[in-house]
Structure formats: structure tokens, C-alpha cells
Design a protein around this motif. Structure first.
Motif, short mmCIF file in Angstrom:
data_model
loop_
_atom_site.label_atom_id
_atom_site.label_comp_id
_atom_site.label_asym_id
_atom_site.label_seq_id
_atom_site.Cartn_x
_atom_site.Cartn_y
_atom_site.Cartn_z
N ALA A 138 22.62 -27.10 67.15
CA ALA A 138 21.48 -26.37 66.61
C ALA A 138 21.57 -26.20 65.10
O ALA A 138 20.56 -26.25 64.39
N GLU A 139 22.79 -26.02 64.59
CA GLU A 139 22.94 -25.78 63.15
C GLU A 139 22.61 -27.01 62.31
O GLU A 139 22.27 -26.89 61.13
N GLU A 140 22.67 -28.20 62.91
CA GLU A 140 22.35 -29.42 62.16
C GLU A 140 20.85 -29.61 61.97
O GLU A 140 20.41 -30.36 61.10
N ASN A 147 19.74 -31.41 56.63
CA ASN A 147 18.85 -30.27 56.93
C ASN A 147 19.55 -28.92 56.90
O ASN A 147 18.99 -27.93 56.41
N LYS A 148 20.78 -28.86 57.41
CA LYS A 148 21.45 -27.56 57.50
C LYS A 148 21.77 -26.97 56.14
O LYS A 148 22.05 -25.77 56.03
N THR A 149 21.73 -27.79 55.09
CA THR A 149 22.03 -27.30 53.74
C THR A 149 20.79 -26.85 52.97
O THR A 149 20.91 -26.32 51.87
N LYS A 174 11.52 -32.01 53.73
CA LYS A 174 11.21 -31.38 55.02
C LYS A 174 12.36 -31.59 55.99
O LYS A 174 13.10 -32.59 55.87
N PRO A 175 12.58 -30.70 56.95
CA PRO A 175 11.95 -29.38 57.05
C PRO A 175 12.58 -28.42 56.04
O PRO A 175 13.77 -28.52 55.74
N LEU A 176 11.76 -27.52 55.52
CA LEU A 176 12.26 -26.56 54.54
C LEU A 176 13.43 -25.76 55.10
O LEU A 176 14.39 -25.46 54.38
N ALA A 177 13.36 -25.41 56.37
CA ALA A 177 14.38 -24.55 56.99
C ALA A 177 14.43 -24.85 58.48
O ALA A 177 13.64 -25.64 59.00
N GLY A 178 15.34 -24.18 59.17
CA GLY A 178 15.44 -24.32 60.61
C GLY A 178 14.59 -23.33 61.36
O GLY A 178 14.46 -23.42 62.58
N SER A 179 13.99 -22.37 60.64
CA SER A 179 13.12 -21.38 61.28
C SER A 179 12.05 -20.95 60.29
O SER A 179 12.24 -21.02 59.06
#
Length: 365
Positions: free
Chosen positions: A178-180, A83-85, A104-109
Motif C-alpha cells: 500500500a505504501e508504494e 509515488n510514495k515519495t 500524478k498521483p499527487l498523493a496516496g489519499s
């Protein structure tokens, strides 16, 4: 990029060959008419060997940078890496002039998702998100029942993606960093929130409870969300790895009837077992013993209601829609803006669970 006339197969590069890449994306891409799996990006020798056995003609790259260097030989990049990438890889692909599908998810925010959407739009490139659960058999059946008015006015939508996995498996999905972007809220929650928004429209209010239940766990593994939609429907959504007794996948209550469905769509299990669309038929079908029931005043557990034949699941429809969008310039099956709307809800849920408050959502154009 290649000529996208109907006689030319679109060449796809797949970044990542873990669970998402090997079980979902690679088989579905190769099953789609007009798409060819050209390159898999993985530096893992065992994963290369696994992929070569199933897709003998595929090429390999050790890093995504090799793709950007020959972007003119590709027509689509699929990002199925951790996800983080997702954001950095999708950004690089778009800047290289390549359309992108992101798991999914497209992004973290939501803000990051909207930035990606703006970048894609500024370059006239497709950006879509793999929300395959829109093509689950039970979801397709429920959408049909709602469209036909079989339930009356829907008042409450209960959706459960529950599992019994008391032992940790390890890896980034269970990381508390959180970054993962790990944890069930952004994993299974991405599916159940997306489904709720597709069925009932924008969310205006979110409440959530999110817990870490298993010894040694660092990320949420038991989460509940309550969404109030702009049209008044209330969605109650559950994502859990600690459910010793599984509830119904769907319980949908309307003004004239309710629909209850147990069990998961069979497509993931079939893909994991090596079964493939086009060679295993009937694809996405389930036995009558698994059909949901519709009725009022009685419990399905005691024979209440009538069985409703389940629509076949259809994960192949996603990449068929991607191929059509690339060739004809039509909208993709899932847009980045839809993914951003789901991320608005997921971010609000995370804050609600942390602070113990209900969050009102702002409307986005």
C-alpha cells in the motif's frame, strides 16, 4: 528565488530521472520558453550519463536535501520520483519556499492532497499536478466536440487505457504494498478519472471492479470504474494491462450522435523515441487514417459516421502554463484541489472493489 521578470529564465530542479523524469518532464521543461533545466536529482551514474548527453549544461544532485540547502537559487521543483515519495518531497519543497509540480498521483489519499494544497496556499506558493493527458489529441478533440454541441447531451462516456502486457516488468509500480501506491488504479486510473471529471464535473457515485490477473502479480492490473456524475452523465472507465484485443480509446454517446476514437496520442511514443517539441513537426499530429468518427445508427467499424480531424496533442502547453502562472501569479494548469477530487474517486473505487459495494461521495468545498 530569482527575479521572475520576463527577461529571466526560471530555474527548474527535477527530482527523479526514471521514466517520468527522462521521457516526459526533462524534455518538456527544456522545450518551454522561459524555463531552464538547472538540476537533476539522481544518484544513479547511468542516469546521470544519459541526462548529461541530452542536457550538457545540467547540474546534478545526489539527494533532494541538496536542493533545499540552496532553495534561493531555484524557482521550481518538479517531483518525478516514485509515488510514495511525492508527499514528503512536495512538503519539503514547499517548506523550503519553492513552488512545486508533482507527477500524478499527487498523493496516496485525497486527505494528503488537501493537506499539501493547504500548505501551498498558506505559503503563497504554486502547487500543480502533471496531468498531461488533458493535452492528448483525442481528449482535446472530444472536448471541442462537446463544447460545440456536436453530440447533443452526453449520456455515457467510455474511456479505455488498455494494454497487452502479459509479462510482469517488476518494480514498485507492480508492488502490492500500500505504501508504494502502485497498481493501475492509481496509475492509469489517475488519468482517466481526471479526464472524466474535467469533461463532466463532480462524481457523486462510484462502483469498481479491480483484479490481479497475471501470474505473480501483486497489484491490480485489470480495473473497471463506473462513475455517476452530478449532472447525470455516466462514465465507464477501463485500465488494464491484460487486454488481448484493445477497445476504442473513447466511445462517447450523446442524445444526437456518438464519437468513437481508436489509438493512443502519439506524443509519448515520440518522446520515447527522442523526438522533441520545437524540433519535430508537426508536434502531436496524427494521420487521417487514425481520426475518430462521429455519427449515429451505424458502427464506425463498418464505415458508419464521418471522420473527425483530430486536434494536435499539446503536452508542451502544461509547462507553458506553469511558466505563466509563476510569472504572472495566475492559476496553474492543474490544481491540487482537482487532483484531490480525482483521488476521492480513486479511493472510493478501491473500497468499492474490495467490499463489492457502490460508494456515494461527499461533496468537498
Amino acid at each position: 528565488m530569482t527575479d521572475t521578470g520576463t527577461g529571466t529564465a526560471l530555474r527548474v530542479a527535477l527530482v527523479g530521472y526514471g521514466l517520468a523524469g527522462s521521457v516526459f518532464h526533462a524534455p518538456l521543461i527544456t522545450a518551454t520558453e522561459g524555463l531552464v533545466l538547472d538540476t537533476i536529482v539522481t544518484a544513479n551514474p547511468e542516469r546521470q550519463e544519459q541526462a548529461r548527453a541530452e542536457f550538457p549544461g545540467v547540474r546534478f544532485a545526489a539527494s533532494p536535501d541538496e536542493l533545499w540547502a540552496r532553495a534561493d537559487t531555484l524557482d521550481l521543483v518538479v517531483v518525478a520520483s516514485p509515488n510514495k515519495t511525492h508527499v514528503p518531497l512536495a512538503t519539503a519543497a514547499l517548506k523550503a519556499g519553492l513552488p512545486v509540480v508533482v507527477d500524478k498521483p499527487l498523493a496516496g489519499s485525497a486527505a494528503d492532497a488537501r493537506e499539501l494544497a493547504a500548505l501551498a496556499e498558506s505559503r503563497g506558493l504554486l502547487l500543480s499536478v502533471f496531468q498531461n493527458r488533458r493535452w492528448d489529441n483525442d481528449f482535446r478533440t472530444l472536448a471541442r466536440l462537446i463544447e460545440a454541441g456536436e453530440l447533443g447531451d452526453v449520456q455515457r462516456f467510455e474511456s479505455r487505457f488498455e494494454r497487452w502486457r502479459p509479462q510482469l516488468k517488476g518494480g514498485w509500480r507492480e508492488s502490492g504494498s500500500a505504501e508504494e501506491i502502485g497498481g493501475l488504479l492509481f496509475d492509469l486510473g489517475s488519468h482517466i478519472v481526471d479526464q472524466a471529471l474535467v469533461l463532466f464535473g463532480p462524481a457523486v457515485r462510484v462502483y469498481a471492479e479491480s483484479d490481479v490477473r497475471r501470474p505473480g502479480a501483486r497489484a491490480d492490473d485489470d480495473t473497471f470504474l463506473a462513475i455517476t456524475h452530478a449532472n447525470g452523465v455516466r462514465s465507464h472507465l477501463y485500465a488494464s494491462a491484460t487486454t488481448a484485443q484493445l477497445g476504442p480509446r473513447f466511445r462517447v454517446l450523446g442524445s444526437s450522435a456518438g464519437y468513437v476514437k481508436y489509438g493512443l496520442d502519439p506524443q509519448e511514443a515520440d518522446l520515447r523515441e527522442g523526438r522533441r517539441p520545437g524540433t519535430y513537426a508537426p508536434w502531436g499530429a496524427e494521420p487521417a487514417s487514425m481520426w475518430g468518427r462521429i455519427g449515429s445508427g451505424e458502427s464506425p467499424a463498418t464505415g458508419g459516421g464521418e471522420p473527425v480531424e483530430t486536434e494536435p496533442g499539446d503536452y508542451p502547453a502544461f509547462y507553458a502554463g506553469i511558466a505563466t502562472a509563476l510569472r504572472e501569479g495566475t492559476a496553474p494548469p492543474v490544481s491540487a484541489h482537482e487532483a484531490a477530487a480525482a483521488l476521492d474517486v480513486l479511493e472510493a473505487a478501491r473500497r468499492s472493489a474490495r467490499e463489492g459495494v457502490t460508494i456515494d461521495l461527499e461533496a468537498h468545498a
